[in-house]
Design a protein around this motif. Structure first.
Motif, PDB file in Angstrom:
ATOM      1  N   ALA A  72      33.206  75.478  12.421  1.00 26.38           N
ATOM      2  CA  ALA A  72      32.559  74.494  12.258  1.00 26.38           C
ATOM      3  C   ALA A  72      33.148  73.615  12.522  1.00 26.38           C
ATOM      4  CB  ALA A  72      32.796  74.549  10.750  1.00 26.38           C
ATOM      5  N   LEU A  73      35.117  74.116  12.583  1.00 27.88           N
ATOM      6  CA  LEU A  73      36.122  73.360  13.841  1.00 27.88           C
ATOM      7  C   LEU A  73      37.741  74.300  13.559  1.00 27.88           C
ATOM      8  CD1 LEU A  73      37.007  71.225  10.001  1.00 27.88           C
ATOM      9  CD2 LEU A  73      35.856  70.426  12.537  1.00 27.88           C
ATOM     10  N   PRO A  74      36.916  74.429  14.665  1.00 22.46           N
ATOM     11  CA  PRO A  74      37.609  75.440  15.414  1.00 22.46           C
ATOM     12  C   PRO A  74      39.091  74.659  16.016  1.00 22.46           C
ATOM     13  CG  PRO A  74      35.814  74.857  17.607  1.00 22.46           C
ATOM     14  CD  PRO A  74      35.793  74.238  16.058  1.00 22.46           C
ATOM     15  N   VAL A  93      39.526  73.297  21.877  1.00 22.99           N
ATOM     16  CA  VAL A  93      38.167  73.783  22.197  1.00 22.99           C
ATOM     17  C   VAL A  93      37.811  72.945  20.404  1.00 22.99           C
ATOM     18  CG1 VAL A  93      37.303  75.694  20.652  1.00 22.99           C
ATOM     19  CG2 VAL A  93      39.168  75.983  21.906  1.00 22.99           C
ATOM     20  N   LEU A  94      36.640  71.689  21.119  1.00 23.00           N
ATOM     21  CA  LEU A  94      36.344  71.100  19.881  1.00 23.00           C
ATOM     22  C   LEU A  94      34.758  71.387  18.875  1.00 23.00           C
ATOM     23  CD1 LEU A  94      35.838  67.506  22.239  1.00 23.00           C
ATOM     24  CD2 LEU A  94      38.116  68.212  20.570  1.00 23.00           C
ATOM     25  N   TYR A  95      34.346  71.668  20.094  1.00 24.05           N
ATOM     26  CA  TYR A  95      32.935  72.917  19.052  1.00 24.05           C
ATOM     27  C   TYR A  95      33.611  73.420  19.323  1.00 24.05           C
ATOM     28  CZ  TYR A  95      32.687  67.575  19.247  1.00 24.05           C
ATOM     29  OH  TYR A  95      33.049  66.153  18.681  1.00 24.05           O
ATOM     30  N   ALA A  96      32.117  74.929  18.202  1.00 27.01           N
ATOM     31  CA  ALA A  96      32.174  76.142  18.642  1.00 27.01           C
ATOM     32  C   ALA A  96      30.474  76.309  17.868  1.00 27.01           C
ATOM     33  CB  ALA A  96      32.867  76.727  17.951  1.00 27.01           C
ATOM     34  N   SER A  97      29.611  77.416  18.362  1.00 28.76           N
ATOM     35  CA  SER A  97      28.781  77.723  17.636  1.00 28.76           C
ATOM     36  C   SER A  97      27.851  78.496  16.985  1.00 28.76           C
ATOM     37  CB  SER A  97      27.663  78.585  19.021  1.00 28.76           C
ATOM     38  OG  SER A  97      28.420  79.298  19.242  1.00 28.76           O
ATOM     39  N   LEU A 130      32.869  73.728  23.505  1.00 24.89           N
ATOM     40  CA  LEU A 130      32.797  72.792  23.986  1.00 24.89           C
ATOM     41  C   LEU A 130      34.646  72.327  23.915  1.00 24.89           C
ATOM     42  CD1 LEU A 130      29.853  70.573  23.323  1.00 24.89           C
ATOM     43  CD2 LEU A 130      30.292  72.018  25.348  1.00 24.89           C
ATOM     44  N   ILE A 131      34.692  71.764  25.332  1.00 19.92           N
ATOM     45  CA  ILE A 131      36.752  71.844  25.212  1.00 19.92           C
ATOM     46  C   ILE A 131      37.257  70.246  25.900  1.00 19.92           C
ATOM     47  CG2 ILE A 131      38.863  72.842  26.504  1.00 19.92           C
ATOM     48  CD1 ILE A 131      37.024  75.589  26.459  1.00 19.92           C
ATOM     49  N   ASP A 132      37.297  69.762  25.511  1.00 25.08           N
ATOM     50  CA  ASP A 132      38.262  68.676  26.330  1.00 25.08           C
ATOM     51  C   ASP A 132      38.751  68.624  27.503  1.00 25.08           C
ATOM     52  OD1 ASP A 132      40.155  67.808  23.413  1.00 25.08           O
ATOM     53  OD2 ASP A 132      40.575  69.097  24.600  1.00 25.08           O
ATOM     54  N   ALA A 133      39.287  67.526  27.501  1.00 25.10           N
ATOM     55  CA  ALA A 133      40.215  66.812  28.869  1.00 25.10           C
ATOM     56  C   ALA A 133      41.721  68.161  28.355  1.00 25.10           C
ATOM     57  CB  ALA A 133      39.875  66.224  29.895  1.00 25.10           C
ATOM     58  N   GLN A 134      41.931  68.026  27.526  1.00 24.99           N
ATOM     59  CA  GLN A 134      43.296  68.274  27.059  1.00 24.99           C
ATOM     60  C   GLN A 134      43.390  70.035  27.064  1.00 24.99           C
ATOM     61  OE1 GLN A 134      41.874  65.520  26.129  1.00 24.99           O
ATOM     62  NE2 GLN A 134      42.927  64.283  27.955  1.00 24.99           N
TER      63      GLN A 134
END
Length: 890
Positions: free
Chosen positions: A122-124, A115-119, A108-112
């Motif tokens: 834990a904290l990419p 990379v916020l979340y990865a399966s 999951l990647i934010d608008a900026q």
């Protein structure tokens, strides 16, 4: 006269040579065409099988990304709140990604571009601002799906093809990207399983610009290169969906037969090439032998003609040379790998080469000569049932003087076994009349087995051999006719193995795979003839049970299935036991199509999991409503927390000795506009999703903040009790959250009491025990809530510094009328006194119950008899009134 005879002799031999050469050339030409046609068929079969596999893979990944983009709460899509949601989001993404071996993970990647979340992290710590898919989707978020070039992943450093869909906020604006890196190694493994010969090649390219994604075998520095002049790409660019070509590759200059096909609606196409040098190797050898023999024959004829011209005396030598020529021609027939037989007009064998004898199961040509071959040729149809006499196409060559061809026929061998062949029959003409036919045939058993294997893999699970979802849907449509004809129902069972992840994690995937194979074999033995079992993936199976008269007849079948699956499995070096949770949906009661029924069976299966596993649940409308309600609540939960929709109500706790207010219990409520949502509707959802952690932190902060105000309006200290969930021990920083709430509010630690359930204590780990000891060292009080309702263990009373036991209201409510409840309450109070613990009774609604509790020695109580739960403002007024009513109060 002698010269004329010599000339006629010369003409005869010339005609014989030319005829033989023509026949050989014709046979070689037919063989050449057959070899090329077989290569085209093989290439097309490989491309179609791979395209079906890749299209299904990309379609599943696309659906997962679109669902993830649609259901992800926009509130979690920022770096500011990532630490709060990282654990929960990673768990959710890992759960989704576990069903897709073709992807590295979910992102999951934010608008900026962060990379916020990865399966799988834990904290990419990565940014994709320079990636093509980010630039494209940010500039035009209306693009529904984007595939990038092949690149090296910034998290796990492997070659990947990025598949991304845009995320939008409620206003429709670009809010980020849901992305899945497709593992190039997965496709390499898939392509490597295909054998197209020593010089065969499989390519996977983009259909929009011709860029190479993967080539087997690989060519250095060719990935992402575009070959716009490539003939295959030009055909794809012109709009063709599939086709066949033959040309020399510009990469390795190898001549190949290529088959290509676009991958569904995706911007890719597949190409499979079989090298001419591979599929014509045997033909080239035959051609070389033919040329050599022909040259030898020509040389012999030249010598023969020379000697005929020299002298009539050497006629015997010429005749010997002619015999030698015939022998060499026989060598040519013997060298051909395909079977060749000559038949007279009655179908009797006139000659046969060794290959024909071997294929038909005879040791020598003599065993075939004079035998009737028509009863053995094509006497069985493709269904292996006998055909009527004269039905085979070979009769066309014998009776009508026409050539005949069959791509897929069966010959009966000497041992009565059936030989799958492809054959051609050509009429033999002498002096203008038909004298029989030449039959050429070849064994296609290996080719048919290869086709059957490709077809099997396209519709079955490679590990267990069970049907896959594609075949299950086809079986479902077939079973509908049986169900409708009998006026019965069709049951769809969604089955998930209990605890299978533990087997994989502890014993390895090899044992897990063997376990899945054993479960599949047991299912085969348990099901009826018309039943179908398929594997969806992982440890999930789908069963189709037709011809169900009623629920009463279905339940015993499911019960037998559950009991049978519990029996131990004897694996290599292990004896394992497992169980299954089963969800059931019924056609036509619960749905009319496969997808709807499977979705509802899946929902029912999760209810079976929640019911304790190793059981089944039938789908009902309440499950759907509950699932939709939980989904809606989850979508609104974080926004409600951020906008302050949660409020606390407080129920006073009273001393039974002197009637003073000694504390209050904080109870959370959700104020959604005019509607007050009780905790029973949203707390289970919050615990299952992990959202209870941020909610619990807010409750601690708010309860401590308001408790400080009460100390100013009431003469005695007022303890505030806050309930804790077992999830907060597992996922949250409970110790830090409590310390922060006390520090920010200024509330003394001894005025905060944390209430724990027996269930959370029974599941305690050493980390939980350590956390509780540290909280006790801070001065915080600990209470056991609903004591006596769980599987009580006195061990935690000894290990933990517990201050209070809260007697559950189920024992208190009927205290005057139920002697058993009275005995239980007395026992709890006596035990607490001996352990120097306080007791608090919940649910006290009458003065009679309060008096009985006081007489038993209970120190504290709460309930409607004393006060109902109140808002913070109402509680403050209540405390002022109680303070004024006390002796010396104002």
């Amino acid at each position: 006269m002698k010269q004329r005879a010599q000339r006629m002799f010369i003409v005869f031999f010339l005609l014989l040579f030319l005829g033989t050469a023509a026949l050989i050339a014709f046979l070689l030409g037919v063989a050449y065409q057959e070899k090329q046609r077989q290569a085209e068929v093989n290439a097309r079969n490989v491309v179609e099988a791979l395209e079906a596999r890749l299209e299904a893979t990309l379609r599943r990944s696309q659906a997962t990304l679109e669902e993830l983009a649609r259901t992800t709460n926009p509130a979690v899509m920022s770096l500011a709140v990532r630490n709060e949601h990282a654990t929960a989001m990673q768990r959710e993404l890992a759960l989704r990604a576990s069903h897709f071996p073709e992807i590295v993970g979910l992102r999951l990647i934010d608008a900026q571009g962060n990379v916020l979340y990865a399966s799988d992290y834990a904290l990419p710590n990565a940014s994709v601002r320079d990636r093509s898919y980010y630039l494209a989707l940010r500039q035009n978020p209306q693009i529904p799906l984007f595939f990038s070039e092949v690149a090296i992943g910034r998290l796990n450093r492997t070659r990947q093809l990025y598949m991304a869909v845009p995320m939008r906020n409620p206003q429709g604006e670009f809010a980020g990207i849901a992305m899945a890196p497709l593992d190039i190694a997965y496709f390499q493994k898939l392509f490597a399983a295909i054998n197209l010969g020593p010089h065969g090649v499989i390519t996977f390219r983009r259909s929009d610009d011709g860029r190479l994604v993967l080539r087997m075998p690989a060519v250095k520095d060719s990935v992402n290169q575009s070959l716009r002049t490539n003939q295959m790409f030009q055909h794809v660019a012109s709009g063709e969906q599939s086709g066949l070509l033959r040309y020399s590759s510009s990469i390795d200059e190898v001549d190949r037969v290529y088959a290509f096909k676009r991958v569904g609606e995706f911007p890719f196409y597949l190409g499979a090439g079989i090298a001419s040098m591979d599929f014509l190797a045997q033909w080239h050898a035959t051609l070389l032998g033919t040329v050599v023999v022909s040259l030898l024959v020509l040389l012999v004829l030249g010598v023969l003609l020379y000697r005929l011209q020299q002298s009539e005396v050497r006629e015997q030598d010429t005749s010997a040379n002619l015999q030698a020529s015939e022998d060499r021609f026989q060598l040519l027939l013997n060298a051909v790998g395909d079977g060749i037989c000559g038949l007279d007009q009655d179908g009797r064998c006139m000659f046969a080469n060794p290959a024909a004898c071997r294929l038909l199961g005879h040791a020598t040509e003599a065993a075939l000569l004079g035998q009737q071959l028509l009863p053995r040729v094509h006497t069985h149809g493709p269904d292996r049932q006998p055909l009527p006499d004269g039905a085979s196409t070979i009769h066309q060559a014998l009776r009508q003087g026409r050539s005949a061809h069959a791509d897929d026929a069966l010959f009966t061998r000497a041992d009565q076994s059936l030989l799958p062949v492809r054959y051609d029959a050509y009429p033999l003409v002498k002096d203008g009349r038909d004298i029989g036919a030449v039959l050429l045939f070849q064994d296609i058993g290996a080719h048919k087995r290869q086709q059957e294997q490709i077809a099997f893999l396209a519709h079955h699970d490679a590990l267990t051999g069970l049907p896959n979802r594609i075949l299950a849907e086809d079986r479902f449509r077939q079973l509908l006719s049986l169900t409708e004809r009998h006026g019965t129902m069709l049951a769809m069972l969604f089955m998930d193995l209990d605890g299978f992840k533990t087997i994989n994690d502890s014993l390895g995937h090899d044992v897990g795979d063997e376990m899945l194979q054993a479960v599949a074999q047991r299912l085969r033995t348990l099901l009826r003839e018309h039943d179908t079992a398929c594997r969806l993936g992982g440890d999930e199976f789908l069963l189709l049970l037709p011809d169900i008269d009623s629920i009463d007849s279905l339940l015993p079948m499911i019960s037998r299935l559950l009991h049978a699956l519990e029996e131990p499995y004897l694996l290599t070096g292990h004896q394992l036991s497992s169980s299954a949770s089963i969800g059931v949906s019924l056609y036509p009661v619960d749905g009319q199509d496969f997808t709807t029924l499977m979705k509802k069976a899946d929902t029912a299966m999760y209810h079976a999991k929640d019911a304790g596993r190793n059981t089944c649940r039938l789908f009902d409308a309440d499950m759907q409503v509950e699932a939709e309600e939980a989904l809606r609540l989850r979508g609104r939960f974080m926004r409600a927390l951020e906008t302050g929709q949660f409020v606390l109500h407080y129920q006073p706790q009273v001393s039974l000795v002197d009637g003073r207010i000694i504390g209050v219990e904080a109870l959370v409520r959700w104020q959604d506009g005019e509607q007050l949502i009780p905790p029973g509707r949203f707390i289970p959802m919050a615990e299952s999703s992990g959202l209870i952690v941020p909610l619990g932190e807010w409750v601690l902060q708010e309860a401590c903040r308001q408790a400080v105000q009460w100390q100013q309006c009431y003469p005695d200290p007022v303890v505030v009790a806050v309930n804790l969930s077992a999830v907060q021990f597992k996922r949250g920083n409970l110790e830090q959250a409590v310390a922060a709430a006390l520090r920010d509010s200024g509330l003394p630690a001894h005025l905060l009491e944390l209430e724990l359930t027996e269930t959370s204590l029974l599941q305690q780990t050493e980390s939980v025990v350590t956390t509780l000891h540290r909280l006790g060292q801070l001065g915080v009080r600990l209470a056991i809530d609903d004591f006596g309702t769980g599987y009580s263990s006195l061990a935690y009373l000894k290990r933990l510094a517990v201050n209070t036991l809260k007697i559950d209201q189920s024992f208190v409510r009927n205290l005057p009328d139920d002697p058993d409840d009275a005995n239980i309450v007395c026992a709890i109070i006596d035990m607490a006194h001996k352990l120097q613990l306080h007791t608090l009774a919940e649910g006290v609604e009458t003065a009679q119950i309060a008096d009985m509790l006081q007489a038993m020695g209970c120190e504290q109580a709460q309930g409607y008899h004393f006060a109902r739960p109140q808002t913070a403002a109402q509680l403050q007024d209540f405390l002022r009134q109680q303070a004024a009513s006390q002796p010396g109060g104002k």
